[in-house]
Design a protein around this motif. Structure first.
Motif, mmCIF file in Angstrom:
data_model
loop_
_atom_site.group_PDB
_atom_site.id
_atom_site.type_symbol
_atom_site.label_atom_id
_atom_site.label_comp_id
_atom_site.label_asym_id
_atom_site.label_seq_id
_atom_site.Cartn_x
_atom_site.Cartn_y
_atom_site.Cartn_z
ATOM 1 N N SER A 139 14.508 4.200 -3.351
ATOM 2 C CA SER A 139 14.480 5.175 -2.264
ATOM 3 C C SER A 139 15.915 5.608 -1.989
ATOM 4 C CB SER A 139 13.871 4.548 -1.012
ATOM 5 O OG SER A 139 14.765 3.590 -0.452
ATOM 6 N N GLN A 163 15.229 11.231 2.668
ATOM 7 C CA GLN A 163 14.907 10.077 3.515
ATOM 8 C C GLN A 163 16.004 9.850 4.544
ATOM 9 O OE1 GLN A 163 14.930 6.075 1.796
ATOM 10 N NE2 GLN A 163 13.193 5.473 3.068
ATOM 11 N N TRP A 216 7.008 8.173 4.223
ATOM 12 C CA TRP A 216 7.502 8.680 2.948
ATOM 13 C C TRP A 216 6.562 8.254 1.823
ATOM 14 C CZ3 TRP A 216 10.861 6.310 6.496
ATOM 15 C CH2 TRP A 216 11.813 7.159 7.087
#
Length: 451
Positions: free
Chosen positions: A308, A338, A349
């Motif tokens: 991520s 993010q 997400w």
């Protein structure tokens, strides 16, 4: 995945033929935290996997001084009255905490119980929810759901503050079933309508949860096969008691810690779902089993997740003992998709492959470049050269070998390795700039995108 034996998958890694190594310790810290320093990996390599996992799961290692510092920083950010300052505060904690698994799970639950500052504009309410998630991150899932149900930020985000006896609002009841506890297809629209009646009268006064009995529907309800004059707490308890709940939560933990895809079959997850239910929905025991398992350290897991944006950036800095301007770092994260405290919607997400496209790949490269160029960036309180000197890395081969372990889940292709070594040894330009260029190139490789 259907050919993986569940008995093998969830048995302790020490029982396998696979030796516990520094590389496997690095894998553990990437998944259960945000990467680790070289010293931490050295210490971990001299212990067993079980010992290191136990320290991550059971240890509360943040000092009272650190916790007081974080509270003071939180108060300072709240005093600005601007929720857009909150991500930098949390990024600082990602970069400095010693309680890595707790912070990683706080991020997990933030995506699971997604609440955004775009709608909840009171920074104190968002900080309070963040602390609620952290406090319960390794505790009991039932307690977590019960507390999040009464949390003012959640009540605002899912419109539960407008849930009145005459006009029940179904948003929160729907998300409790679909996103928080059961998953799609495990309830009916009637169940949602009836559960929403349980939450009527739940409101906020002066930033705190308040029950308004005059707006509560005290009549009989029929929820998931049970009937009675249920209130909100009793409605939550009915949902928590559903057989589908362990499958749903364990499936999400599997995806977060083991692999983005493919989705695991129920047979593979069965030992974990049974353990989760038998332990009264306590989170820590099942995390300990996942992080100690043979499957976790196998090719079915290693390098089977896309980092991520938070893992990408924080992992880079933590592995290289780095620090930087958190506000600039947060600004860069928005291009990667993010920003903590600002999930895109109630589903959080999506993760996995959705993190990667032509735009975000360029943004990832640019973010590392901006970190390296930022005048406030330090590596072990100095330069990259100082960092490598500290670890007695003299040759280009030693530097690349070290960076490979610290930053990558898989080995570099030999041709790439030689090219990187050649760039360090070229002698052209400033050595520090050459080192920055090499680090930047490594972080732009496909291999660095994987965890």
């Amino acid at each position: 995945m259907h050919d993986i034996d569940p008995g093998w998958a969830w048995s302790p890694v020490e029982e396998s033929q696979q030796p516990w190594t520094r590389q496997l310790a690095a894998h553990l810290y990437r998944r259960a935290g945000f990467s680790a320093t070289s010293e931490t990996l050295d210490e971990a390599a001299n212990k067993s996997a079980a010992e290191v996992v136990a320290e991550l799961v059971d240890g509360r290692t943040e000092s009272e001084e650190y916790l007081a510092q974080m509270k003071q920083l939180g108060r300072t950010v709240v005093a600005t009255g601007n929720v857009e300052n909150l991500p930098a505060w949390w990024m600082y904690r990602f970069l400095t905490t010693t309680d890595m698994l707790r912070e990683k799970m706080t991020l997990f639950w933030h995506g699971h119980f997604a609440t955004s500052g775009d709608k909840v504009t009171d920074p104190q309410l968002m900080v309070d929810q963040n602390e609620l998630l952290r406090r319960n991150s390794l505790g009991n899932f039932g307690t977590l759901v019960a507390e999040i149900s009464r949390n003012p930020a959640m009540l605002i985000y899912l419109d539960s503050v407008t849930n009145r006896k005459a006009h029940p609002n179904e948003n929160f009841a729907r998300e409790v079933m679909e996103l928080f506890a059961l998953g799609e297809g495990r309830y009916t629209e009637d169940d949602i309508r009836e559960l929403s009646r349980c939450f009527t009268g739940w409101e906020i006064r002066n930033g705190r949860y308040r029950f308004n009995r005059y707006q509560h529907d005290s009549g009989r309800k029929s929820i998931l096969g049970q009937e009675g004059p249920f209130d909100g707490d009793e409605g939550v308890a009915i949902v928590l008691d559903q057989p589908a709940l362990p499958d749903f939560i364990i499936g999400k933990l599997y995806q977060f810690f083991i692999a983005d895809e493919p989705a695991p079959p129920a047979e593979l997850l069965a030992p974990l779902t049974i353990e989760f239910r038998e332990n009264g929905l306590n989170i820590a025991p099942v995390l300990k089993r996942i992080l100690s398992s043979q499957l976790f350290y196998s090719p079915h897991s290693v390098a089977r997740k896309v980092r991520s944006p938070v893992e990408f950036s924080v992992g880079f800095l933590r592995a290289l003992e780095g620090s930087t301007d958190q506000y600039a770092l947060t600004s860069g994260l928005s291009e990667l998709g993010q920003v903590p405290f600002f999930p895109p919607n109630v589903k959080g997400w999506d993760g996995g492959r959705t993190w990667i496209n032509s735009s975000t790949l360029l943004a990832r490269s640019n973010l590392i470049q901006s970190i390296l160029k930022n005048k406030n960036t330090r590596f072990s309180n100095g330069t990259l050269s100082d960092l490598f000197d500290k670890h007695r890395l003299n040759s280009s081969q030693e530097i690349i070998d070290w960076l490979e372990t610290m930053l990558l889940a898989v080995s570099l292709p030999e041709t790439v390795r030689l090219q990187l070594q050649s760039k360090i040894d070229s002698g052209s330009g400033n050595r520090e700039e050459r080192l920055k260029e090499v680090v930047h190139l490594i972080c732009g490789l496909p291999e660095y995108q994987l965890s």
